[in-house]
Design a protein around this motif. Structure first.
Motif, PDB file in Angstrom:
ATOM      1  N   ILE A  31       0.796  -1.115  -0.049  1.00 43.45           N
ATOM      2  CA  ILE A  31       0.025  -0.010  -0.017  1.00 43.45           C
ATOM      3  C   ILE A  31       0.959   1.169  -0.024  1.00 43.45           C
ATOM      4  CG2 ILE A  31      -1.904   1.168   1.473  1.00 43.45           C
ATOM      5  CD1 ILE A  31      -2.690  -1.136   2.607  1.00 43.45           C
ATOM      6  N   GLU A  32       0.696   2.297  -0.930  1.00 43.57           N
ATOM      7  CA  GLU A  32       1.184   3.597  -0.982  1.00 43.57           C
ATOM      8  C   GLU A  32      -0.023   4.450  -0.498  1.00 43.57           C
ATOM      9  OE1 GLU A  32       4.773   4.905  -2.690  1.00 43.57           O
ATOM     10  OE2 GLU A  32       4.817   3.083  -3.742  1.00 43.57           O
ATOM     11  N   THR A  33      -0.017   5.515   0.242  1.00 44.31           N
ATOM     12  CA  THR A  33      -1.069   6.170   0.475  1.00 44.31           C
ATOM     13  C   THR A  33      -0.747   7.735   0.637  1.00 44.31           C
ATOM     14  OG1 THR A  33      -0.912   5.968   2.853  1.00 44.31           O
ATOM     15  CG2 THR A  33      -2.251   4.417   1.693  1.00 44.31           C
ATOM     16  N   ILE A  34      -1.644   8.845   0.644  1.00 43.27           N
ATOM     17  CA  ILE A  34      -1.206  10.074   0.535  1.00 43.27           C
ATOM     18  C   ILE A  34      -1.134  10.676   2.176  1.00 43.27           C
ATOM     19  CG2 ILE A  34      -2.192  10.519  -1.425  1.00 43.27           C
ATOM     20  CD1 ILE A  34      -4.763  11.567  -0.151  1.00 43.27           C
ATOM     21  N   SER A  35      -1.645   9.665   3.090  1.00 42.67           N
ATOM     22  CA  SER A  35      -1.356  10.046   4.551  1.00 42.67           C
ATOM     23  C   SER A  35      -1.802   8.798   5.350  1.00 42.67           C
ATOM     24  CB  SER A  35      -2.722  11.053   4.875  1.00 42.67           C
ATOM     25  OG  SER A  35      -3.921  10.242   4.769  1.00 42.67           O
ATOM     26  N   ALA A  36      -1.037   8.958   6.465  1.00 38.41           N
ATOM     27  CA  ALA A  36      -1.236   7.644   7.409  1.00 38.41           C
ATOM     28  C   ALA A  36      -2.797   7.270   7.846  1.00 38.41           C
ATOM     29  CB  ALA A  36      -0.600   7.985   8.937  1.00 38.41           C
ATOM     30  N   LYS A  37      -3.610   8.220   7.696  1.00 36.24           N
ATOM     31  CA  LYS A  37      -4.920   7.874   8.034  1.00 36.24           C
ATOM     32  C   LYS A  37      -5.599   7.190   6.958  1.00 36.24           C
ATOM     33  CE  LYS A  37      -9.057   7.856   9.905  1.00 36.24           C
ATOM     34  NZ  LYS A  37      -9.319   7.362  11.149  1.00 36.24           N
ATOM     35  N   TRP A  38      -5.084   7.468   5.685  1.00 37.35           N
ATOM     36  CA  TRP A  38      -5.454   6.601   4.525  1.00 37.35           C
ATOM     37  C   TRP A  38      -5.090   5.048   4.827  1.00 37.35           C
ATOM     38  CZ3 TRP A  38      -9.428   6.311   1.206  1.00 37.35           C
ATOM     39  CH2 TRP A  38      -9.978   7.537   0.806  1.00 37.35           C
ATOM     40  N   ALA A  39      -3.799   5.005   5.095  1.00 41.19           N
ATOM     41  CA  ALA A  39      -3.104   3.825   5.196  1.00 41.19           C
ATOM     42  C   ALA A  39      -3.860   2.937   6.372  1.00 41.19           C
ATOM     43  CB  ALA A  39      -1.635   4.042   5.572  1.00 41.19           C
ATOM     44  N   GLU A  40      -4.374   3.493   7.450  1.00 42.86           N
ATOM     45  CA  GLU A  40      -5.308   2.973   8.193  1.00 42.86           C
ATOM     46  C   GLU A  40      -6.522   2.536   7.554  1.00 42.86           C
ATOM     47  OE1 GLU A  40      -7.655   1.685  11.474  1.00 42.86           O
ATOM     48  OE2 GLU A  40      -5.731   1.831  11.568  1.00 42.86           O
ATOM     49  N   ARG A  41      -7.423   3.354   6.828  1.00 42.37           N
ATOM     50  CA  ARG A  41      -8.482   3.027   6.319  1.00 42.37           C
ATOM     51  C   ARG A  41      -8.344   1.879   5.277  1.00 42.37           C
ATOM     52  NH1 ARG A  41     -11.142   8.486   4.265  1.00 42.37           N
ATOM     53  NH2 ARG A  41     -13.098   7.136   3.595  1.00 42.37           N
ATOM     54  N   LEU A  42      -7.485   1.862   4.522  1.00 43.67           N
ATOM     55  CA  LEU A  42      -7.312   0.871   3.524  1.00 43.67           C
ATOM     56  C   LEU A  42      -6.662  -0.526   3.695  1.00 43.67           C
ATOM     57  CD1 LEU A  42      -5.837   2.978   0.374  1.00 43.67           C
ATOM     58  CD2 LEU A  42      -8.153   2.263   0.958  1.00 43.67           C
ATOM     59  N   ALA A  43      -5.564  -0.196   4.819  1.00 35.27           N
ATOM     60  CA  ALA A  43      -5.264  -1.335   5.650  1.00 35.27           C
ATOM     61  C   ALA A  43      -6.456  -2.384   6.287  1.00 35.27           C
ATOM     62  CB  ALA A  43      -3.864  -1.249   6.139  1.00 35.27           C
ATOM     63  N   ARG A  44      -7.034  -1.567   6.972  1.00 38.28           N
ATOM     64  CA  ARG A  44      -8.028  -1.941   7.886  1.00 38.28           C
ATOM     65  C   ARG A  44      -9.189  -3.093   7.087  1.00 38.28           C
ATOM     66  NH1 ARG A  44      -7.474  -2.501  13.347  1.00 38.28           N
ATOM     67  NH2 ARG A  44      -6.453  -0.592  13.051  1.00 38.28           N
ATOM     68  N   ASP A  45      -9.559  -2.336   5.945  1.00 38.01           N
ATOM     69  CA  ASP A  45     -10.375  -3.170   5.127  1.00 38.01           C
ATOM     70  C   ASP A  45      -9.652  -4.705   4.693  1.00 38.01           C
ATOM     71  OD1 ASP A  45     -12.456  -1.360   5.166  1.00 38.01           O
ATOM     72  OD2 ASP A  45     -11.756  -0.358   3.364  1.00 38.01           O
ATOM     73  N   GLN A  46      -8.463  -4.602   4.475  1.00 31.46           N
ATOM     74  CA  GLN A  46      -7.874  -5.652   3.962  1.00 31.46           C
ATOM     75  C   GLN A  46      -7.835  -6.853   5.118  1.00 31.46           C
ATOM     76  OE1 GLN A  46      -4.319  -5.382   1.778  1.00 31.46           O
ATOM     77  NE2 GLN A  46      -4.987  -3.534   0.807  1.00 31.46           N
ATOM     78  N   VAL A  47      -7.313  -6.073   6.629  1.00 28.15           N
ATOM     79  CA  VAL A  47      -7.392  -7.071   7.674  1.00 28.15           C
ATOM     80  C   VAL A  47      -8.734  -7.860   7.920  1.00 28.15           C
ATOM     81  CG1 VAL A  47      -6.741  -6.742  10.197  1.00 28.15           C
ATOM     82  CG2 VAL A  47      -5.525  -5.637   8.494  1.00 28.15           C
ATOM     83  N   VAL A  48      -9.661  -6.899   7.824  1.00 31.13           N
ATOM     84  CA  VAL A  48     -11.211  -7.536   8.085  1.00 31.13           C
ATOM     85  C   VAL A  48     -11.243  -8.680   7.178  1.00 31.13           C
ATOM     86  CG1 VAL A  48     -13.544  -6.809   8.007  1.00 31.13           C
ATOM     87  CG2 VAL A  48     -12.008  -5.506   8.950  1.00 31.13           C
ATOM     88  N   GLU A  49     -11.070  -8.678   5.857  1.00 32.85           N
ATOM     89  CA  GLU A  49     -11.185  -9.624   4.843  1.00 32.85           C
ATOM     90  C   GLU A  49     -10.318 -10.601   5.216  1.00 32.85           C
ATOM     91  OE1 GLU A  49     -13.488 -10.014   2.174  1.00 32.85           O
ATOM     92  OE2 GLU A  49     -14.378  -8.049   3.345  1.00 32.85           O
ATOM     93  N   MET A  50      -9.033 -10.518   5.736  1.00 30.61           N
ATOM     94  CA  MET A  50      -8.175 -11.643   6.075  1.00 30.61           C
ATOM     95  C   MET A  50      -8.627 -12.215   7.389  1.00 30.61           C
ATOM     96  SD  MET A  50      -4.806  -9.721   5.095  1.00 30.61           S
ATOM     97  CE  MET A  50      -4.038  -9.553   3.355  1.00 30.61           C
ATOM     98  N   GLY A  51      -9.745 -12.150   8.039  1.00 31.70           N
ATOM     99  CA  GLY A  51     -10.148 -12.537   9.134  1.00 31.70           C
ATOM    100  C   GLY A  51      -9.986 -11.928  10.474  1.00 31.70           C
TER     101      GLY A  51
END
Length: 361
Positions: free
Chosen positions: A162-182
């Motif tokens: 992931i490359e994002t424009i801010s740390a908050k966007w990193a949180e949002r995008l990574a969190r979605d993936q983590v949810v899908e990963m269980g």
């Protein structure tokens, strides 16, 4: 510089669990992963921050998601180092070492696993001085260090960068993936130079965890001795003793959310405390008055042994001691409070330092 053995890890796991403020993962799971890695690969070299190269690059590795899930969804064992190595490959740079992003029963231990498996040093520094639930909640973010590029991977081998424009966007995008990963996954992020670590990190956290663990590993000296020395080391305040009489807990959006009610015992009899948590304990209310809130630490420990209790480990009827610890000064700045203060978490009140609130009680 010194080396960490199994004996050191046992104590660090205890202290890290206390500084996790209810979050940071199950200390038993984290400890067993680190002990297994040291048993297989040998002791871990620990470097003080002033011993690292200003221009070298260091990266943390961590578990992300709801800590409760990890008690049933155990890591396979290689995903932390996979995330760490893949981020180094993506950046095309040599990684000089690793460090914990937060204090906690799992996330203080994960970098030890990586250090042992990769044959790299661990740096005595972290990015919180405690645990927080979201990726942007680090002192590196406060100092302008980018959270990304970042790797997210799971025990099956799924991996994304992931490359994002801010740390908050990193949180949002990574969190979605983590949810899908269980609801639990492994990450590596916030690559930082030695110079950035010296400026933005919280130094000495691994050693501090070990010192706390040393105190809490000596129940034979008595609870009063332990409390006295814990206060002296950390600036802790003894807030409450009581029995948990109600607890609500739910897992959603990759977090553990909940609330507990504690009825007082001993000198606190006929008093009551309520604690809200989102992975970590957020706000403590005593007899209807708010006495501690983020970013200060609200830490639960067994009332007899003073061994730390995490939010996923507490249950109805457990007797606990509640401690309050002042947050690092970096969190008490304007930007720090914008990032982790009570209003960020949806509370309609401003932060008041723990020591000021207690002086008014």
């Amino acid at each position: 510089m010194r080396y960490l053995t199994a004996e050191n890890i046992e104590k660090i796991a205890i202290g890290a669990s206390l500084l996790g403020a209810g979050g940071g993962g199950d200390p038993y799971v984290g400890k067993m992963m680190a002990l297994s890695a040291v048993s297989q690969y040998g002791p871990i070299k620990l470097l003080a921050v002033d011993e690292i190269d200003d221009d070298a690059v260091y990266m943390p590795a961590a578990s992300m998601g709801a800590p409760l899930v990890m008690t049933e969804k155990f890591p396979k064992g290689d995903e932390f180092t996979r995330a760490f190595n893949r981020l180094g490959q993506y950046m095309g740079t040599t990684i000089a070492g690793t460090f914990p992003m937060e204090a906690g029963g799992v996330n203080s231990m994960v970098p030890m696993v990586v250090a042992a498996q990769a044959g790299l040093p661990l740096v005595d520094c972290d990015g919180m001085g405690r645990a927080f639930p979201e990726l942007q909640m680090t002192t590196f973010h406060l100092g302008g260090v980018a959270a990304t590029p970042m790797v997210v991977t799971d025990e099956r081998g799924n991996l994304s960068i992931i490359e994002t424009i801010s740390a908050k966007w990193a949180e949002r995008l990574a969190r979605d993936q983590v949810v899908e990963m269980g609801a639990s996954a492994s990450v590596s992020l916030y690559p930082a130079t030695g110079r950035q670590m010296k400026t933005n990190g919280i130094s000495g956290i691994v050693t501090k965890c070990e010192q706390i663990g040393e105190i809490l590993s000596q129940p034979q000296k008595g609870r009063d001795w332990q409390l006295h020395n814990l206060k002296k080391l950390t600036g802790a305040y003894h807030l409450f003793d009581g029995k948990i009489t109600d607890i609500e807990r739910t897992t959603r959006d990759g977090f553990n959310f909940g609330k507990m009610i504690i009825d007082g015992l001993g000198e606190f009899e006929e008093q009551s405390m309520t604690i809200d948590f989102q992975n970590e304990n957020l706000v403590a209310t005593k007899n209807g008055k708010i006495i501690v809130s983020v970013p200060d630490l609200i830490c639960l420990a067994d009332m007899d042994s003073l061994l730390p209790s995490t939010s996923e480990g507490i249950k109805y009827g457990k007797r606990v001691t509640v401690l309050g610890l002042p947050a690092d000064d970096k969190w008490r700045t304007t930007k720090g409070l914008e990032t982790v203060g009570p209003r960020y978490f949806g509370y309609d009140f401003d932060y008041v330092p723990l020591e000021n609130t207690l002086a008014e009680v």
